[in-house]
Design an enzyme around this catalytic site. Structure first.
Site, mmCIF file in Angstrom:
data_model
loop_
_atom_site.group_PDB
_atom_site.id
_atom_site.type_symbol
_atom_site.label_atom_id
_atom_site.label_comp_id
_atom_site.label_asym_id
_atom_site.label_seq_id
_atom_site.Cartn_x
_atom_site.Cartn_y
_atom_site.Cartn_z
ATOM 1 N N TYR A 241 20.922 1.397 -9.087
ATOM 2 C CA TYR A 241 21.593 2.128 -10.165
ATOM 3 C C TYR A 241 22.613 1.229 -10.867
ATOM 4 O O TYR A 241 23.549 0.729 -10.227
ATOM 5 C CB TYR A 241 22.303 3.381 -9.605
ATOM 6 C CG TYR A 241 22.810 4.285 -10.705
ATOM 7 C CD1 TYR A 241 22.000 5.285 -11.244
ATOM 8 C CD2 TYR A 241 24.102 4.122 -11.245
ATOM 9 C CE1 TYR A 241 22.443 6.100 -12.275
ATOM 10 C CE2 TYR A 241 24.551 4.926 -12.274
ATOM 11 C CZ TYR A 241 23.717 5.918 -12.781
ATOM 12 O OH TYR A 241 24.153 6.723 -13.808
ATOM 13 N N PHE A 298 24.203 5.301 -20.808
ATOM 14 C CA PHE A 298 23.641 3.987 -20.455
ATOM 15 C C PHE A 298 23.321 4.028 -18.968
ATOM 16 O O PHE A 298 24.207 4.260 -18.151
ATOM 17 C CB PHE A 298 24.641 2.855 -20.721
ATOM 18 C CG PHE A 298 24.186 1.504 -20.206
ATOM 19 C CD1 PHE A 298 23.653 0.553 -21.067
ATOM 20 C CD2 PHE A 298 24.281 1.186 -18.848
ATOM 21 C CE1 PHE A 298 23.221 -0.693 -20.590
ATOM 22 C CE2 PHE A 298 23.849 -0.060 -18.363
ATOM 23 C CZ PHE A 298 23.324 -0.994 -19.240
ATOM 24 N N GLU A 299 22.062 3.793 -18.640
ATOM 25 C CA GLU A 299 21.676 3.662 -17.237
ATOM 26 C C GLU A 299 20.542 2.660 -17.175
ATOM 27 O O GLU A 299 19.621 2.732 -17.992
ATOM 28 C CB GLU A 299 21.115 4.973 -16.673
ATOM 29 C CG GLU A 299 22.120 6.043 -16.353
ATOM 30 C CD GLU A 299 21.474 7.327 -15.791
ATOM 31 O OE1 GLU A 299 22.100 7.973 -14.954
ATOM 32 O OE2 GLU A 299 20.354 7.662 -16.201
ATOM 33 N N ILE A 300 20.626 1.723 -16.236
ATOM 34 C CA ILE A 300 19.456 0.912 -15.900
ATOM 35 C C ILE A 300 19.245 1.187 -14.422
ATOM 36 O O ILE A 300 20.110 0.873 -13.593
ATOM 37 C CB ILE A 300 19.689 -0.586 -16.164
ATOM 38 C CG1 ILE A 300 19.939 -0.823 -17.658
ATOM 39 C CG2 ILE A 300 18.474 -1.404 -15.684
ATOM 40 C CD1 ILE A 300 20.247 -2.271 -18.028
ATOM 41 N N HIS A 335 23.871 12.850 -11.603
ATOM 42 C CA HIS A 335 23.303 11.542 -11.232
ATOM 43 C C HIS A 335 24.284 10.770 -10.348
ATOM 44 O O HIS A 335 23.888 10.149 -9.361
ATOM 45 C CB HIS A 335 23.026 10.701 -12.479
ATOM 46 C CG HIS A 335 21.772 11.086 -13.197
ATOM 47 N ND1 HIS A 335 21.217 10.311 -14.194
ATOM 48 C CD2 HIS A 335 20.946 12.159 -13.070
ATOM 49 C CE1 HIS A 335 20.113 10.894 -14.647
ATOM 50 N NE2 HIS A 335 19.934 12.013 -13.985
#
Ligand SMILES: Nc1nc2c(ncn2[C@@H]2O[C@H](COP(=O)(O)OP(=O)(O)O)[C@@H](O)[C@H]2O)c(=O)[nH]1
Ligand SMILES: *[C@@H]1O[C@H](CO)[C@@H](O)[C@H](O)[C@H]1NC(C)=O
Ligand SMILES: [Mg+2]
Length: 409
Positions: A241, A298-300, A335
């Site tokens: 994450y 924003f999430e990678i 999340h």
């Protein structure tokens, strides 16, 4: 006049005699010029010939030597390395949830991500919508994306009220939140959106083909070049994450989220990682929520995190409790709490050196050498990454036992 007249035929004769030599010399000269020009500018030119899953040698040469890259302090203390480019792509995609009317606030986001990153990698881009995308939307995005652009419609059962929700109760809550002026408090679609981003985007059939995603929203900006493959980076560093900004949740949108989470923990103790990052979201050993969450616009991250039995059970548990509609639970705290409970601390990554804006807040690298190396265009005075009180990057560093950069100590 006479002498001139006499000379004219002679020079004309000479030109004629050496015409072939002049022509050949000219052609040779142009050839040399072209050669010099193309070999000097060639490394930034080959995009047109690159296929989605391969890189031309020129590009991979330009992206090589990752070990030469200067690391921001955060990457040194998080103990990560930048992957070398082997010309292979990860099993990854960009993903964007959007409405047709978001088209012209999304074009700049896509352009930023392409210019700063994806033009070198050509990852696919999945666009999702609760209605069919317009032809205009599809044409514009297909033109902008350097990988394959895919357009999906969300199944109705992923974007509607579950049958156990009491409609009158939900309507009363929306009315009350409107009176209390809570942002998006009276919106039905925002609630569907938060529930979708929590429990369903990763189940969309277009995402079945991938292991990693990068979430992109309308109106965002990237301020710096990203000089390595972020997906390869996640995989090779064992990350699950990745985030940039982290902020505090508005308590009135989630009054019972933590109690519900505590009940879940009691019922499903087998899902909770022993060595976890709960101290990012709780200051008192799990008694209360401190409101910290990763800003999920924003999430990678790994899709397998959400596909896991632990997260499926957690989402179902929250969904049954009804807080998406009886309160206004956001996907960001959900999340974040889930990741904090189901992952090990080392599986998180704070992305520094990228520079990011989403309406409301700017993250700009605090170290000047990093801003210069990565060609950042943000004003460091606007950075809120390291802000105290409302912002949570310091809390993340504390939870991981890491020192913050000297610039903000
Ligand atoms: N298809 C669809 N997408 C939505 C809807 N509402 C929000 N989104 C998308 O969901 C994401 C979050 O919405 P946004 O308006 O940016 O919320 P904010 O960032 O919390 O202010 C963005 O990618 C939006 O484009 C909706 O009703 N339908
Ligand atoms: C990519 O990931 C998906 C989901 O995990 C998997 O089904 C698929 O086989 C993977 N593809 C490749 C090429 O590894
Ligand atoms: Mg947004």
């Amino acid at each position: 006049m006479q002498p001139k007249k006499k000379l004219m035929p002679k020079s004309a004769f000479l030109v004629k005699k050496y015409e072939r030599h002049f022509r050949m010399m000219f052609i040779a000269f142009v050839t040399v010029l072209c050669f010099v020009f193309f070999t000097r500018s060639g490394s930034s030119e080959p995009a047109a010939a690159v296929t989605p899953k391969e890189v031309e040698p020129a590009v991979s040469h330009a992206l090589a030597e990752k070990s030469q890259l200067l690391k921001p302090h955060a990457d040194i203390v998080q103990n990560v390395f930048y992957p070398e480019d082997d010309g292979k792509r990860e099993n990854a995609t960009m993903v964007t949830l959007a409405r047709n009317k978001d088209l012209y606030s999304l074009v700049t986001s896509v352009r930023h991500v392409e210019d700063r990153f994806n033009k070198n990698y050509h990852y696919d881009w999945v666009f999702l919508n609760d209605e069919p995308f317009s032809e205009e939307f599809k044409a514009v995005m297909t033109a902008l994306v350097s990988g394959t652009a895919k357009f999906g419609v969300i199944p109705t059962e992923h974007w509607s009220f579950p049958d156990w929700i009491d409609q009158d109760k939900a309507a009363q809550v929306r009315q009350q939140m409107k009176e209390d002026e809570i942002i998006y408090g009276d919106s039905i679609s925002y609630r569907h959106m938060c529930r979708y981003e929590s429990g369903f985007f990763w189940r969309h059939e277009l995402l079945n083909d991938y292991a990693w995603y990068w979430r992109v929203e309308p109106d965002i900006e990237l301020f710096c070049d990203i000089n390595y493959d972020v997906f390869k980076f996640m995989k090779q560093n064992n990350k699950k994450y990745g985030f940039i900004l982290s902020v505090s949740e508005y308590e009135k949108t989630i009054p019972t989220l933590w109690e519900t989470t505590k009940n879940f923990k009691k019922e499903f103790p087998q899902h909770i990682k022993k060595n976890n990052l709960e101290s990012f979201v709780s200051d008192d050993g799990g008694k209360t929520y401190n409101m910290c969450h990763f800003w999920s616009n924003f999430e990678i991250a790994s899709l397998d995190l959400w596909r896991s039995p632990a997260y499926r059970d957690y989402f179902d548990y929250l969904d049954k409790a009804g807080g998406f509609f009886y309160e206004r639970w956001g996907d960001a705290p959900i999340h974040s709490i889930a990741a904090a409970l189901f992952l090990e601390p080392e599986e998180f990554h704070f992305f520094d050196g990228i520079g990011y804006y989403h309406p409301g807040f700017t993250s700009c690298p605090v170290e000047e050498p990093i801003r210069l190396q990565n060609k950042c265009v943000c004003n460091p005075a606007k950075d809120v990454t390291w802000g105290k009180g409302y912002f949570c990057t310091r809390q993340y560093f504390k939870a991981r036992g890491l020192k913050v950069p000297k610039e903000v100590r």
